[in-house]
Scaffold this active site. Structure first.
Site, PDB file in Angstrom:
ATOM      1  N   HIS A  20      22.505  -4.418   9.373  1.00  0.00           N
ATOM      2  CA  HIS A  20      21.636  -4.478   8.198  1.00  0.00           C
ATOM      3  C   HIS A  20      22.288  -5.239   7.052  1.00  0.00           C
ATOM      4  O   HIS A  20      21.607  -5.929   6.301  1.00  0.00           O
ATOM      5  CB  HIS A  20      21.270  -3.060   7.748  1.00  0.00           C
ATOM      6  CG  HIS A  20      20.151  -2.459   8.537  1.00  0.00           C
ATOM      7  ND1 HIS A  20      19.066  -1.860   7.947  1.00  0.00           N
ATOM      8  CD2 HIS A  20      19.936  -2.381   9.862  1.00  0.00           C
ATOM      9  CE1 HIS A  20      18.235  -1.427   8.879  1.00  0.00           C
ATOM     10  NE2 HIS A  20      18.754  -1.725  10.055  1.00  0.00           N
ATOM     11  N   ASP A 112      17.987  -1.417   1.155  1.00  0.00           N
ATOM     12  CA  ASP A 112      17.876  -1.080   2.567  1.00  0.00           C
ATOM     13  C   ASP A 112      17.360   0.342   2.740  1.00  0.00           C
ATOM     14  O   ASP A 112      17.771   1.259   2.025  1.00  0.00           O
ATOM     15  CB  ASP A 112      19.237  -1.223   3.256  1.00  0.00           C
ATOM     16  CG  ASP A 112      19.117  -1.208   4.769  1.00  0.00           C
ATOM     17  OD1 ASP A 112      18.880  -0.121   5.332  1.00  0.00           O
ATOM     18  OD2 ASP A 112      19.244  -2.279   5.389  1.00  0.00           O
ATOM     19  N   ALA A 329      32.726 -11.407  17.667  1.00  0.00           N
ATOM     20  CA  ALA A 329      32.579 -12.781  18.161  1.00  0.00           C
ATOM     21  C   ALA A 329      31.671 -13.579  17.228  1.00  0.00           C
ATOM     22  O   ALA A 329      30.766 -13.016  16.606  1.00  0.00           O
ATOM     23  CB  ALA A 329      31.987 -12.768  19.576  1.00  0.00           C
ATOM     24  N   TRP A 349      17.307  -6.414  16.471  1.00  0.00           N
ATOM     25  CA  TRP A 349      16.456  -7.475  15.928  1.00  0.00           C
ATOM     26  C   TRP A 349      17.251  -8.685  15.475  1.00  0.00           C
ATOM     27  O   TRP A 349      16.816  -9.828  15.644  1.00  0.00           O
ATOM     28  CB  TRP A 349      15.580  -6.959  14.793  1.00  0.00           C
ATOM     29  CG  TRP A 349      14.620  -8.013  14.342  1.00  0.00           C
ATOM     30  CD1 TRP A 349      14.518  -8.589  13.119  1.00  0.00           C
ATOM     31  CD2 TRP A 349      13.632  -8.674  15.162  1.00  0.00           C
ATOM     32  NE1 TRP A 349      13.542  -9.551  13.104  1.00  0.00           N
ATOM     33  CE2 TRP A 349      12.986  -9.624  14.353  1.00  0.00           C
ATOM     34  CE3 TRP A 349      13.250  -8.548  16.498  1.00  0.00           C
ATOM     35  CZ2 TRP A 349      11.958 -10.440  14.827  1.00  0.00           C
ATOM     36  CZ3 TRP A 349      12.230  -9.367  16.979  1.00  0.00           C
ATOM     37  CH2 TRP A 349      11.602 -10.305  16.150  1.00  0.00           C
ATOM     38  N   ALA A 369      17.095   3.023  19.035  1.00  0.00           N
ATOM     39  CA  ALA A 369      16.312   2.579  17.879  1.00  0.00           C
ATOM     40  C   ALA A 369      15.017   1.910  18.328  1.00  0.00           C
ATOM     41  O   ALA A 369      14.355   2.404  19.234  1.00  0.00           O
ATOM     42  CB  ALA A 369      17.175   1.671  16.994  1.00  0.00           C
ATOM     43  N   GLN A 371      14.750  -0.915  19.805  1.00  0.00           N
ATOM     44  CA  GLN A 371      15.100  -1.965  20.762  1.00  0.00           C
ATOM     45  C   GLN A 371      14.142  -2.034  21.954  1.00  0.00           C
ATOM     46  O   GLN A 371      13.905  -3.120  22.505  1.00  0.00           O
ATOM     47  CB  GLN A 371      16.539  -1.762  21.231  1.00  0.00           C
ATOM     48  CG  GLN A 371      17.551  -1.950  20.110  1.00  0.00           C
ATOM     49  CD  GLN A 371      18.895  -1.314  20.379  1.00  0.00           C
ATOM     50  OE1 GLN A 371      19.185  -0.920  21.512  1.00  0.00           O
ATOM     51  NE2 GLN A 371      19.719  -1.183  19.349  1.00  0.00           N
TER      52      GLN A 371
END
Length: 464
Positions: A20, A112, A329, A349, A369, A371
């Site tokens: 987020h 948020d 990464a 997301w 969540a 997903q």
């Protein structure tokens, strides 16, 4: 200066978890590029992860700053490595935020949703409040209709599929893959119209959410290699080594695997992934993230034992077929490389939209969540993904299992990365969406126009 012609002043209050925080910082940068005076509010330690990129923005002339909230010496928010879950307590920021808003009154504050306490504080100051929740329009439509119609209560078992009523497409879920903003000025969404046009229209018109602005993909504001390499945290492996590996591969030949900053896979699941990857015979870059550690986990010299198959890493290195990264990464750099032809993802997301923006199709492996809803968008609506077969929704605190076997991993990878017509068609569709994503954020694009529209509405409301 005439107040009507002066810049809109916007505060951005991101959550502390990477999934987020990262897009919210990008949103602040986007509105600064549109001329808004943007201020990012955070704690001193969390500011460290994006300070350098904001410094570069300032040097290029963007009106953007960071304001840190000072906490008592004995208090600090945990998880400064961006691994904070939605349950992380940030209430120690409540009084510092209130004090800031007493002294400073911006035209709006974008906050948020995971700062669960923040709405009351902002409302008490009578400052226009815009919500960011990190989801796409598709998953929000599903959530609202499941809450409204309760189709999950009409099936006989957790495994029985149910159709979500009222949506533009026939979307089936199971209870296993689904678990359960008021008084705001509106919401800002990290998505773009051409990605989910039917759901944007449904969300705004049928569900009555006309105060929604679609300004994504926000990751596309990262245009130089430094921003892409440092986005979130410093990479755990030299980026030159990663790019050298990719440069040695043919176009669309490498599968990228990452399950985000929060997911904790079991050691047994890592083994199944490794065996499946090896059997697929395709090149890959695998980001091995958090591993679920049960009580009594054996460590050697303070380091968790290697959960990969014996000799696996050595074989992949010697054959130059696989590169394994432990830790963070540079995902944007990897996805945008021409050698990458697929992304095995948890369907968070941010990762989904970054893959779309790069024109890369996906192997979908949802875990928690929203997903599982995102997987439906990727595979069933956009048709740019292959499902690996993950069906069990797992909470942040639940011990994971090896739910997907090596055979399913191998089959999904071969379907996505193969040379057949199905794979070619997914790559074609993904490429088209990638071009639409880039067009959306350019001047005259839908997301560019929505950002401008929000600024104009804020001017009209706050400066009457």
């Amino acid at each position: 200066m005439d107040s009507k012609s002066s810049p809109v002043e916007m505060f951005f209050f991101p959550y502390v978890g990477g999934g987020h925080q990262i897009p919210m910082v990008d949103i602040a940068r986007i509105f600064a590029a549109h001329g808004a005076k943007s201020t990012i509010i955070t704690s001193p330690k969390h500011a460290l992860s994006f300070q350098k990129s904001i410094n570069r923005n300032q040097q290029s002339g963007l009106p953007i700053t960071i304001k840190t909230l000072h906490l008592p010496d004995d208090i600090e928010i945990p998880d400064t490595d961006m691994s904070a879950t939605p349950r992380t307590d940030t209430s120690m920021l409540q009084e510092p935020l209130k004090s800031l808003l007493v002294d400073s009154r911006p035209d709006c504050i974008v906050h948020d949703m995971f700062h669960h306490w923040s709405a009351d504080v902002i409302n008490s100051m009578n400052i226009p409040r815009i919500v960011f929740n990190g989801n796409c329009c598709f998953s929000r439509c599903i959530l609202e209709n499941v809450r409204k119609y309760k189709p999950h209560e009409k099936v006989s078992s957790d495994y029985e599929p149910f159709v979500v009523p009222g949506l533009p497409d026939k979307i089936e879920l199971t209870a296993l893959s689904f678990r359960f903003e008021e008084k705001s000025f509106g919401i800002v969404v990290n998505s773009f119209y051409d990605l989910e046009p039917a759901y944007v229209e449904y969300f705004k018109q049928d569900l009555g959410n006309d105060k929604a602005w679609f300004v994504g993909p926000v990751s596309l504001c990262n245009r130089n290699i430094e921003d892409k390499a440092e986005r979130g945290q410093k990479t755990s492996i030299d980026e030159g080594k990663i790019l050298s590996f990719l440069d040695s591969k043919e176009t669309n030949s490498v599968l990228y695997i990452s399950f985000g900053s929060l997911a904790r896979l079991s050691p047994e699941q890592l083994l199944e992934i490794a065996y499946g990857l090896e059997a697929s015979n395709h090149s890959f870059i695998w980001v091995v993230g958090k591993i679920f550690q049960s009580p009594g986990t054996r460590k050697e010299n303070g380091i968790e034992e290697n959960w990969l198959p014996s000799g696996f890493e050595e074989r992949m290195g010697e054959s130059k077929r696989g590169l394994i990264i432990r830790g963070w990464a540079p995902q944007l750099l990897i996805l945008e490389h021409t050698a990458v032809g697929g992304f095995m993802t948890h369907c968070g997301w941010n990762s989904t939209l970054e893959s779309v923006s790069a024109g890369v199709p996906m192997v979908t492996w949802p875990i928690t969540a929203e997903q599982f809803s995102n997987e439906k968008l990727i595979s069933d609506v956009l048709k740019i993904g292959v499902k690996v077969g993950s069906v069990n929704w797992v909470s942040w605190s639940t011990e994971p299992s090896a739910a997907v076997g090596r055979d399913k991993v191998e089959v999904a990878v071969k379907r996505l990365m193969g040379t057949g017509e199905e794979a070619a068609e997914m790559r074609r569709r993904a490429g088209e969406l990638g071009e639409k994503a880039k067009n959306a954020v350019e001047e005259g694009g839908s997301s560019f126009i929505d950002a401008e529209a929000l600024l104009q509405e804020l001017k009209s409301v706050s400066r009457i």
